[in-house]
Design a protein around this motif. Structure first.
Motif, PDB file in Angstrom:
ATOM      1  N   VAL A  72       0.960  -1.252  -0.111  1.00 52.83           N
ATOM      2  CA  VAL A  72      -0.120  -0.115  -0.028  1.00 52.83           C
ATOM      3  C   VAL A  72       0.870   1.299  -0.190  1.00 52.83           C
ATOM      4  O   VAL A  72       0.760   2.252  -0.794  1.00 52.83           O
ATOM      5  CB  VAL A  72      -0.957  -0.018   1.109  1.00 52.83           C
ATOM      6  CG1 VAL A  72      -1.950   1.395   1.176  1.00 52.83           C
ATOM      7  CG2 VAL A  72      -1.603  -1.359   1.201  1.00 52.83           C
ATOM      8  N   ILE A  73       1.713   1.274   0.802  1.00 56.21           N
ATOM      9  CA  ILE A  73       2.709   2.428   0.846  1.00 56.21           C
ATOM     10  C   ILE A  73       3.567   2.502  -0.087  1.00 56.21           C
ATOM     11  O   ILE A  73       3.767   3.821  -0.800  1.00 56.21           O
ATOM     12  CB  ILE A  73       3.468   2.398   2.249  1.00 56.21           C
ATOM     13  CG1 ILE A  73       2.966   2.324   3.461  1.00 56.21           C
ATOM     14  CG2 ILE A  73       4.472   3.383   2.171  1.00 56.21           C
ATOM     15  CD1 ILE A  73       3.636   2.198   4.802  1.00 56.21           C
ATOM     16  N   ASN A  74       4.165   1.636  -0.796  1.00 56.87           N
ATOM     17  CA  ASN A  74       4.788   1.465  -1.939  1.00 56.87           C
ATOM     18  C   ASN A  74       4.061   2.116  -3.171  1.00 56.87           C
ATOM     19  O   ASN A  74       4.383   2.914  -3.969  1.00 56.87           O
ATOM     20  CB  ASN A  74       5.429   0.134  -2.222  1.00 56.87           C
ATOM     21  CG  ASN A  74       6.253   0.372  -3.722  1.00 56.87           C
ATOM     22  OD1 ASN A  74       7.007   0.959  -3.906  1.00 56.87           O
ATOM     23  ND2 ASN A  74       5.861  -0.626  -4.533  1.00 56.87           N
ATOM     24  N   MET A  75       2.690   1.619  -3.203  1.00 59.94           N
ATOM     25  CA  MET A  75       1.909   1.914  -4.298  1.00 59.94           C
ATOM     26  C   MET A  75       1.465   3.573  -4.212  1.00 59.94           C
ATOM     27  O   MET A  75       1.462   4.150  -5.294  1.00 59.94           O
ATOM     28  CB  MET A  75       0.495   1.058  -4.330  1.00 59.94           C
ATOM     29  CG  MET A  75      -0.392   1.560  -5.541  1.00 59.94           C
ATOM     30  SD  MET A  75       0.297   1.313  -7.180  1.00 59.94           S
ATOM     31  CE  MET A  75       0.509  -0.388  -7.369  1.00 59.94           C
ATOM     32  N   LYS A 112       3.211   5.936  -2.870  1.00 63.00           N
ATOM     33  CA  LYS A 112       4.365   6.536  -3.635  1.00 63.00           C
ATOM     34  C   LYS A 112       4.350   6.623  -4.925  1.00 63.00           C
ATOM     35  O   LYS A 112       4.829   7.827  -5.723  1.00 63.00           O
ATOM     36  CB  LYS A 112       5.632   5.950  -2.827  1.00 63.00           C
ATOM     37  CG  LYS A 112       5.743   6.638  -1.181  1.00 63.00           C
ATOM     38  CD  LYS A 112       7.188   5.726  -0.891  1.00 63.00           C
ATOM     39  CE  LYS A 112       7.358   5.946   0.703  1.00 63.00           C
ATOM     40  NZ  LYS A 112       8.199   5.493   1.444  1.00 63.00           N
ATOM     41  N   ARG A 113       4.216   5.550  -5.492  1.00 63.80           N
ATOM     42  CA  ARG A 113       4.353   5.232  -7.029  1.00 63.80           C
ATOM     43  C   ARG A 113       3.317   6.145  -7.778  1.00 63.80           C
ATOM     44  O   ARG A 113       3.365   6.807  -8.789  1.00 63.80           O
ATOM     45  CB  ARG A 113       4.160   3.859  -7.410  1.00 63.80           C
ATOM     46  CG  ARG A 113       5.344   2.973  -7.028  1.00 63.80           C
ATOM     47  CD  ARG A 113       5.285   1.514  -7.577  1.00 63.80           C
ATOM     48  NE  ARG A 113       4.874   1.452  -9.103  1.00 63.80           N
ATOM     49  CZ  ARG A 113       4.571   0.441  -9.634  1.00 63.80           C
ATOM     50  NH1 ARG A 113       3.849  -0.460  -8.884  1.00 63.80           N
ATOM     51  NH2 ARG A 113       4.295   0.374 -11.181  1.00 63.80           N
ATOM     52  N   THR A 114       2.212   6.162  -7.127  1.00 64.98           N
ATOM     53  CA  THR A 114       0.887   6.753  -7.719  1.00 64.98           C
ATOM     54  C   THR A 114       1.158   8.269  -7.600  1.00 64.98           C
ATOM     55  O   THR A 114       1.064   9.261  -8.612  1.00 64.98           O
ATOM     56  CB  THR A 114      -0.342   6.541  -6.984  1.00 64.98           C
ATOM     57  OG1 THR A 114      -0.384   5.079  -6.908  1.00 64.98           O
ATOM     58  CG2 THR A 114      -1.375   7.287  -7.365  1.00 64.98           C
ATOM     59  N   LYS A 115       1.837   8.667  -6.550  1.00 63.91           N
ATOM     60  CA  LYS A 115       2.047  10.065  -6.396  1.00 63.91           C
ATOM     61  C   LYS A 115       2.974  10.643  -7.452  1.00 63.91           C
ATOM     62  O   LYS A 115       2.806  11.799  -8.215  1.00 63.91           O
ATOM     63  CB  LYS A 115       2.414  10.558  -4.932  1.00 63.91           C
ATOM     64  CG  LYS A 115       2.434  12.123  -4.743  1.00 63.91           C
ATOM     65  CD  LYS A 115       2.819  12.420  -3.404  1.00 63.91           C
ATOM     66  CE  LYS A 115       2.698  13.813  -3.308  1.00 63.91           C
ATOM     67  NZ  LYS A 115       3.204  14.225  -1.629  1.00 63.91           N
ATOM     68  N   ARG A 116       3.955   9.765  -7.706  1.00 65.03           N
ATOM     69  CA  ARG A 116       4.878  10.011  -8.730  1.00 65.03           C
ATOM     70  C   ARG A 116       4.543  10.149 -10.145  1.00 65.03           C
ATOM     71  O   ARG A 116       4.753  11.095 -10.743  1.00 65.03           O
ATOM     72  CB  ARG A 116       6.048   9.109  -8.539  1.00 65.03           C
ATOM     73  CG  ARG A 116       7.161   9.335  -7.382  1.00 65.03           C
ATOM     74  CD  ARG A 116       8.398   8.732  -7.754  1.00 65.03           C
ATOM     75  NE  ARG A 116       8.342   7.165  -8.092  1.00 65.03           N
ATOM     76  CZ  ARG A 116       8.245   6.093  -6.953  1.00 65.03           C
ATOM     77  NH1 ARG A 116       8.520   6.470  -5.771  1.00 65.03           N
ATOM     78  NH2 ARG A 116       8.144   4.814  -7.199  1.00 65.03           N
ATOM     79  N   LYS A 117       3.453   9.235 -10.384  1.00 70.19           N
ATOM     80  CA  LYS A 117       3.072   9.020 -11.793  1.00 70.19           C
ATOM     81  C   LYS A 117       2.233  10.297 -11.844  1.00 70.19           C
ATOM     82  O   LYS A 117       2.183  10.860 -13.213  1.00 70.19           O
ATOM     83  CB  LYS A 117       1.866   7.848 -11.701  1.00 70.19           C
ATOM     84  CG  LYS A 117       3.057   6.450 -11.649  1.00 70.19           C
ATOM     85  CD  LYS A 117       3.703   6.328 -12.989  1.00 70.19           C
ATOM     86  CE  LYS A 117       4.579   5.184 -13.124  1.00 70.19           C
ATOM     87  NZ  LYS A 117       5.827   5.113 -14.068  1.00 70.19           N
ATOM     88  N   ILE A 118       1.185  10.592 -10.867  1.00 75.03           N
ATOM     89  CA  ILE A 118       0.466  11.803 -11.153  1.00 75.03           C
ATOM     90  C   ILE A 118       1.260  12.977 -11.187  1.00 75.03           C
ATOM     91  O   ILE A 118       0.928  13.861 -12.286  1.00 75.03           O
ATOM     92  CB  ILE A 118      -0.614  11.936  -9.855  1.00 75.03           C
ATOM     93  CG1 ILE A 118      -1.493  10.895  -9.866  1.00 75.03           C
ATOM     94  CG2 ILE A 118      -1.283  13.388  -9.973  1.00 75.03           C
ATOM     95  CD1 ILE A 118      -2.377  10.833  -8.861  1.00 75.03           C
ATOM     96  N   LYS A 119       2.172  13.188 -10.885  1.00 79.44           N
ATOM     97  CA  LYS A 119       3.143  14.255 -10.874  1.00 79.44           C
ATOM     98  C   LYS A 119       3.816  14.301 -12.268  1.00 79.44           C
ATOM     99  O   LYS A 119       3.794  15.319 -13.032  1.00 79.44           O
ATOM    100  CB  LYS A 119       4.198  14.618  -9.855  1.00 79.44           C
ATOM    101  CG  LYS A 119       3.708  14.793  -8.392  1.00 79.44           C
ATOM    102  CD  LYS A 119       4.898  15.067  -7.477  1.00 79.44           C
ATOM    103  CE  LYS A 119       4.347  15.442  -6.139  1.00 79.44           C
ATOM    104  NZ  LYS A 119       5.372  15.662  -5.325  1.00 79.44           N
TER     105      LYS A 119
END
Length: 810
Positions: free
Chosen positions: A749-752, A754-761
């Motif tokens: 969950v935590i890894n996803m 972080k990845r989601t926030k990076r992808k959105i940015k």
């Protein structure tokens, strides 16, 4: 008026009006007659939205409205029947909730439009639209508004809607899929033909082309382009019209202006010598834009399909056990306490408890774990799981409507419809961006026209096309949908999408001990009794067992294995004191059983000697009779297998164990895991105060718990997680539910997050950067419309592709 309506004709569409004054509408202060309810509804909507000037400046009659509107609305009334609603409407107190499949949603602006328009309707309490899944969650007051009126309101603003059902929703997707394929195929085919003719002229591939031949080629191009504009591009015009009627803007407005302006300009200049037409650019623009929308459509469906397809695991029929034989019935007709026979290889039809037999069940569709689970008498089973071997009989505990699979889907839809701050910012930014694009386009045209540039119009079209913010509109919803689909596949359920965003801001992780870090499967290590006579010992063992069997707490299960010679006692006036213990009456005596702090607080201090107090050190559970201590129990639990590795991986966070257990037990677990902060012997209100104190100090708290006593702190934490064996109350309060008991899921969950926030940015940065970089070239006249169309489409495809990478392992 700019056109003349034949006498006796419908004022809206111009067709013969055989109904007289049956369908009047007042337009610009004058009453006009319409030919059918459809034209009346459309005209009324135009008037109600302040667009009456349309009738002043139109040059052709409008298309006829839905002539069968009365019949259509009459058919919607069937959804008000309680028997029909039983299948898909949920009661929330005095209100009702429904998931609707909504056709015609093309972008985030559609969701915004639906939410805005429905929110104006009296009786509607809440509207949340999940653009990715093409669904809407509506909560309404049934005393004020009927379901048919909700569906009717959606229809009047141009959206067909029906209660969500997996089969019909899939059929709706397939219809839209076929429509997309037809439009993409048509525009692609015509683009090739028109491009061939255009290239022939650009490079003079056919030799010296005279003016007549050029005109002939242009006319052929016009004929080939017309179906692309009128049919394939219609999806953009409809979306733009809906936005205008709602007095807002969306990304399809500049698209519509660019397409229609280019087409109309080409239409009126096609006969002129040396005509400058861009029919190939129109076809290419529509073709590329449709491809990006089609890919977006497919990726959204693929992501939401992981959740939606869970319903397909539920069998249509079930074997109802009548006492002598099994009778085949519809699964949705099963009622609570019905007995169901499930044979080897069959799917469990509904949630229940095993009353006879033993089997290995595949629960991977719920938990993401493919290791079969052994189930026996009294164990819970869930609809959709597979009985791999052994026949079992189960007693239904929940109807199909309230089964876990349906609950998961409802929570998933609610989560997808909730938007984190970054998504709201992107939606708002895209609307501002559209206004900026329209303004810049107007200024560009004014500048080049003032300079006397004959290409001013085409430069403006290039600006409109190149800077269309389609990629910006896709940046957040595509990433969130893919992220949640991936987590769902791993047996992790998010109840709100903005939890992903908040997870990236967490500073402290607070763990409950029992059932979270440990198995929660206690065994009684030793016991103490005030009276050491065997009869007295057996009596109080039986009393403790009788009371604890009334509780769902993990500690209470340890007493189920207590061996007693005395029959269990009848328990009366049972009261659960959350986080402390149980109170009840057995016969004429009052009993209290629970934590040492709770029980000792009810016993006079002088009632216990210093020696007895020393003997009771470390006891987890005390039992008192009429405020006299009669027994004590020491319980032991063991750590979950993966918890040591998980705690090491979470080392960057400040970690705390917050527990109601004794200091001795909490300290033992903390030392085993190298967790420095421990807060023991805490009542629920004390746990709540501890979390609030952390937040008051500027900390962002992630709380993990599983018990009833954890519900208050789960609710108040910034992000809360309920582990797989959690109580229903804890799951209800949590933001994230781990459907399996593997604590390593927290790392996913935590890894996803972080990845989601990076992808959105990344998506937003790419969309904005592309538009900003291409803008000077478009304004300067260096881009032709077809180049702008190609660049804009590639930009959108890159965003969608980048988001789909979240569905991979890394």
């Amino acid at each position: 008026m700019s056109i003349n309506i034949p006498e006796g004709g419908c004022f809206h569409c111009g067709l013969p009006n055989l109904e007289g004054n049956k369908y009047p509408v007042t337009i610009l202060g004058v009453s006009h007659s319409m030919c059918c309810p459809g034209c009346q509804a459309v005209a009324s909507s135009i008037v109600d939205n302040g667009l009456e000037s349309y009738y002043e400046f139109r040059t052709e009659p409008a298309a006829r409205g839905d002539a069968a509107l009365d019949n259509t609305l009459a058919k919607l009334a069937v959804y008000d029947e309680p028997e029909l609603q039983e299948e898909f409407v949920f009661d929330i107190g005095t209100d009702k909730e429904i998931q609707l499949t909504v056709e015609g949603i093309t972008c985030a602006a559609c969701g915004w439009l639906i939410e805005k328009q429905l929110a104006k309707t009296k009786g509607i309490k809440q509207v949340s639209v999940n653009v990715g899944a093409r669904r809407a969650m509506v909560i309404w007051d049934n005393n004020v508004l009927k379901l048919s009126q909700v569906l009717r309101q959606l229809k009047t603003i141009g959206y067909e809607s029906l209660p969500f059902q997996a089969d019909s929703h899939e059929a709706s997707y397939q219809r839209e899929q076929k429509s997309f394929l037809k439009k993409v195929g048509l525009s692609g085919l015509m683009t090739m033909q028109v491009m061939m003719l255009a290239m022939g002229q650009y490079f003079d591939l056919f030799g010296n082309i005279d003016a007549e031949t050029t005109k002939y080629f242009n006319w052929i191009s016009l004929v080939l382009t017309t179906p692309v504009v009128l049919y394939a591009g219609s999806v953009f015009y409809l979306s733009a019209m809906k936005a205008i009627m709602a007095r807002t803007v969306n990304m399809d407005i500049p698209v519509t202006i660019a397409i229609l302006a280019t087409y109309i300009a080409g239409f009126f200049t096609v006969n002129k010598p040396n005509a400058e037409v861009y029919f190939e650019s129109i076809c290419m623009f529509i073709f590329f834009l449709l491809i990006s929308r089609f890919l977006e459509h497919r990726s959204r469906h693929k992501a939401t399909q992981i959740s939606s397809n869970m319903l397909k695991h539920i069998p249509v029929t079930a074997n109802l056990w009548t006492g002598k034989e099994a009778r085949s019935v519809l699964a949705k007709q099963l009622k609570v306490d019905d007995l169901v026979l499930v044979k080897a290889g069959e799917i469990i039809p509904v949630d229940g408890f095993i009353v006879e037999g033993k089997a290995l069940l595949d629960e991977s569709m719920l938990t993401g774990e493919f290791e079969p689970v052994t189930k026996q008498v009294n164990d819970p089973v869930f609809g959709g799981t597979i009985n791999q071997n052994g026949a079992i009989k189960l007693k239904v505990s929940k109807t199909l409507k309230h089964a876990m699979v349906n609950q998961i889907l409802r929570l998933q839809e609610t989560a997808l419809s909730s938007k984190p701050k970054v998504a709201l910012i992107a939606d708002k930014l895209s609307r501002y961006f559209v206004v900026a694009v329209l303004t810049i386009s107007a200024l560009t045209y004014a500048f080049w026209a003032y300079q006397g540039n004959e290409h001013a119009f085409w430069i403006t079209i290039s600006v409109l096309v190149a800077t269309c913010p389609c990629a910006l509109g896709l940046a957040t919803p595509s990433a969130l949908t893919c992220a949640m689909a991936r987590l769902n596949k791993q047996g992790i359920l998010l109840k709100r999408a903005d939890a992903l965003e908040q997870l990236t801001e967490v500073t402290d992780i607070v763990f409950d001990k029992t059932g979270t870090l440990t198995h929660g499967e206690f065994t009684i290590d030793k016991s103490w009794f005030a009276d050491n006579e065997s009869a007295s010992i057996d009596k109080y063992r039986s009393i403790a067992k009788s009371i604890e069997l009334q509780s769902e707490h993990p500690i209470a299960k340890a007493f189920g294995s207590l061996e007693t010679q005395t029959d269990l006692f009848a328990v009366d006036d049972l009261q659960v004191v959350i986080g402390k213990g149980l109170n009840c009456k057995i016969g004429k005596n009052q009993y209290h059983i629970g934590s040492p702090n709770y029980i000792l607080g009810k016993i006079p201090a002088e009632a216990l000697s210093e020696q007895q107090r020393n003997e009771l050190q470390g006891a987890n559970v005390l039992l008192s009779e009429n405020d006299t201590l009669v027994s004590a129990f020491w319980l032991r639990d063991k750590l979950k297998e993966d918890v040591v590795d998980v705690i090491k991986a979470l080392a960057p966070y400040e970690q705390t164990i917050l527990s109601g257990d004794t200091l001795q037990n909490v300290t033992h677990v903390a030392n085993s895991l190298n967790i420095k902060n421990t807060v023991a012997e805490q009542a629920p209100e004390q746990k709540l105060m501890y979390i609030k104190q952390l937040q008051a100090n500027g900390r962002s708290v992630l709380m993990l718990g599983d018990g009833i006593n954890d519900a208050p702190v789960l609710a108040v934490s910034d992000v809360s997680v309920a582990v797989g064996n959690a109580s229903d109350l804890a799951k209800n309060a949590a933001d994230v539910i781990l459907l399996n008991q593997d604590l390593a899921s927290l790392l996913h969950v935590i890894n996803m997050a972080k990845r989601t926030k990076r992808k959105i940015k990344q998506n937003i940065a790419w969309a904005l950067s592309y538009n900003i970089l291409v803008l000077p070239f478009a304004i300067g006249g260096f881009l032709t419309p077809w180049m702008a169309a190609l660049g804009m489409s590639i930009s959108s495809i890159i965003v969608v592709y980048n988001s789909t990478r979240l569905m991979r392992n890394s």
